[in-house]
Design an enzyme around this catalytic site. Sequence first.
Site, PDB file in Angstrom:
ATOM      1  N   LYS A  31       1.086  -4.811  12.723  1.00  0.00           N
ATOM      2  CA  LYS A  31       1.927  -4.482  11.585  1.00  0.00           C
ATOM      3  C   LYS A  31       3.132  -5.433  11.574  1.00  0.00           C
ATOM      4  CE  LYS A  31       2.977  -0.311  10.622  1.00  0.00           C
ATOM      5  NZ  LYS A  31       2.909  -0.779   9.222  1.00  0.00           N
ATOM      6  N   GLY A  32       3.855  -5.382  10.470  1.00  0.00           N
ATOM      7  CA  GLY A  32       5.073  -6.183  10.409  1.00  0.00           C
ATOM      8  C   GLY A  32       4.997  -7.345   9.441  1.00  0.00           C
ATOM      9  N   GLY A  33       3.889  -7.410   8.678  1.00  0.00           N
ATOM     10  CA  GLY A  33       3.788  -8.447   7.650  1.00  0.00           C
ATOM     11  C   GLY A  33       4.969  -8.374   6.685  1.00  0.00           C
ATOM     12  N   GLY A  34       5.454  -7.160   6.477  1.00  0.00           N
ATOM     13  CA  GLY A  34       6.613  -6.972   5.588  1.00  0.00           C
ATOM     14  C   GLY A  34       7.934  -6.985   6.356  1.00  0.00           C
TER      15      GLY A  34
ATOM     16  N   THR B 246       0.849  -1.205   0.000  1.00  0.00           N
ATOM     17  CA  THR B 246       0.000   0.000   0.000  1.00  0.00           C
ATOM     18  C   THR B 246       0.880   1.250   0.000  1.00  0.00           C
ATOM     19  OG1 THR B 246      -1.502  -1.315   1.380  1.00  0.00           O
ATOM     20  CG2 THR B 246      -2.071   1.004   1.071  1.00  0.00           C
TER      21      THR B 246
ATOM     22  N   ASP C 200       1.564   5.039   6.662  1.00  0.00           N
ATOM     23  CA  ASP C 200       1.946   3.623   6.587  1.00  0.00           C
ATOM     24  C   ASP C 200       0.698   2.747   6.488  1.00  0.00           C
ATOM     25  OD1 ASP C 200       3.488   1.338   6.566  1.00  0.00           O
ATOM     26  OD2 ASP C 200       4.288   1.573   8.588  1.00  0.00           O
ATOM     27  N   GLY C 201       0.885   1.517   6.083  1.00  0.00           N
ATOM     28  CA  GLY C 201      -0.194   0.546   5.999  1.00  0.00           C
ATOM     29  C   GLY C 201      -0.325  -0.250   7.287  1.00  0.00           C
TER      30      GLY C 201
ATOM     31  N   GLU D  71       9.300   0.937  11.668  1.00  0.00           N
ATOM     32  CA  GLU D  71       7.967   1.562  11.549  1.00  0.00           C
ATOM     33  C   GLU D  71       7.538   2.145  12.892  1.00  0.00           C
ATOM     34  OE1 GLU D  71       6.170  -1.190   7.941  1.00  0.00           O
ATOM     35  OE2 GLU D  71       5.748  -1.753   9.992  1.00  0.00           O
TER      36      GLU D  71
ATOM     37  N   ASP E 252      -1.596  -4.542   8.809  1.00  0.00           N
ATOM     38  CA  ASP E 252      -2.104  -5.882   8.516  1.00  0.00           C
ATOM     39  C   ASP E 252      -3.471  -6.099   9.151  1.00  0.00           C
ATOM     40  OD1 ASP E 252       0.238  -6.865   7.068  1.00  0.00           O
ATOM     41  OD2 ASP E 252       1.245  -6.523   8.969  1.00  0.00           O
TER      42      ASP E 252
HETATM   43  C1  5RP Z   1       5.268  -3.888   6.879  1.00  0.00           C
HETATM   44  C2  5RP Z   1       3.935  -3.511   7.375  1.00  0.00           C
HETATM   45  C3  5RP Z   1       2.900  -3.171   6.371  1.00  0.00           C
HETATM   46  O1  5RP Z   1       2.377  -1.926   6.650  1.00  0.00           O
HETATM   47  C4  5RP Z   1       1.810  -4.190   6.427  1.00  0.00           C
HETATM   48  O2  5RP Z   1       2.376  -5.474   6.291  1.00  0.00           O
HETATM   49  C5  5RP Z   1       0.768  -3.957   5.330  1.00  0.00           C
HETATM   50  O3  5RP Z   1       1.327  -4.264   4.097  1.00  0.00           O
HETATM   51  P1  5RP Z   1       0.524  -4.165   2.750  1.00  0.00           P
HETATM   52  O4  5RP Z   1       0.295  -2.711   2.490  1.00  0.00           O
HETATM   53  O5  5RP Z   1       1.440  -4.809   1.726  1.00  0.00           O
HETATM   54  O6  5RP Z   1      -0.757  -4.943   2.934  1.00  0.00           O
HETATM   55  O7  5RP Z   1       3.657  -3.455   8.540  1.00  0.00           O
HETATM   56  O8  5RP Z   1       6.131  -4.262   7.922  1.00  0.00           O
END
Ligand code: 5RP
Length: 217
Positions: A94-97, A31, A81-82, A103, A84
């Site tokens: 958060k932290g999927g990435g 995102t 920021d995005g 962050e 999860d």
């Molecule tokens: C990365 C994050 C992202 O904000 C979260 O994983 C959302 O990701 P996406 O926008 O790809 O759905 O916390 O560490």
Amino acid sequence: MDATQLKKLVAQAAMQYVQPNTILGVGTGSTVDCFIDALAESGIQLTGAVSSSIRSEKKLREIGVTIVDLNDVAGLALYVDGADEIDPAFNLVKGGGGALTREKIVADASAKFVCIADESKLVSTLGAFPLPVEVLPMARELVARKLTKLGGTVKLREGFITDNGNVILDVHGLKITDPKAIEAEINHWPGVVTNGLFALRPADVCLIGGQNGVRTL
Ligand code: 5RP
């Protein structure tokens, strides 16, 4: 609209918060990638950006944004920021990435945190998305045992090293009814760098993309 179109929609909507000639806090994820694209298209000239990951840093540089060290600024007006997962009180997972630590630092340094997400991220209780915990490699098993005692099923994120040189444990099956307490408890354990709960410093505004457009919560 599919998920990518919804991400583009919220990314575009976030532009209204971006002021020219400022230093912007920028998060990480697909995102946020759309947000950086929208920033490029907007023609808004920034003084610079503090980025939460090497991934976003690279993308920002590609569009001509100067990367600023957080240590060189007194604070940031805005962080975008995005997430999860987002609960009704704007507590986030958060932290999927895998960028959760940086962050959390940039969010903490910012006066306003605008969270951008598609509506699939809205939940009544956090925990269906596995909770990421960044851990120093030598404490991996110690922390995993404690997370298991908390009621979760712990999985090491295989083949993944964070920008800070650490590992991520993803905790499945937690029902997080008191996000502030869980965030604080896990963060107290030796070896934990941080966990993906953003409850002690939640989002201030959420822009949620859905089939009827963008809702500002
Ligand atoms: C990365 C994050 C992202 O904000 C979260 O994983 C959302 O990701 P996406 O926008 O790809 O759905 O916390 O560490």
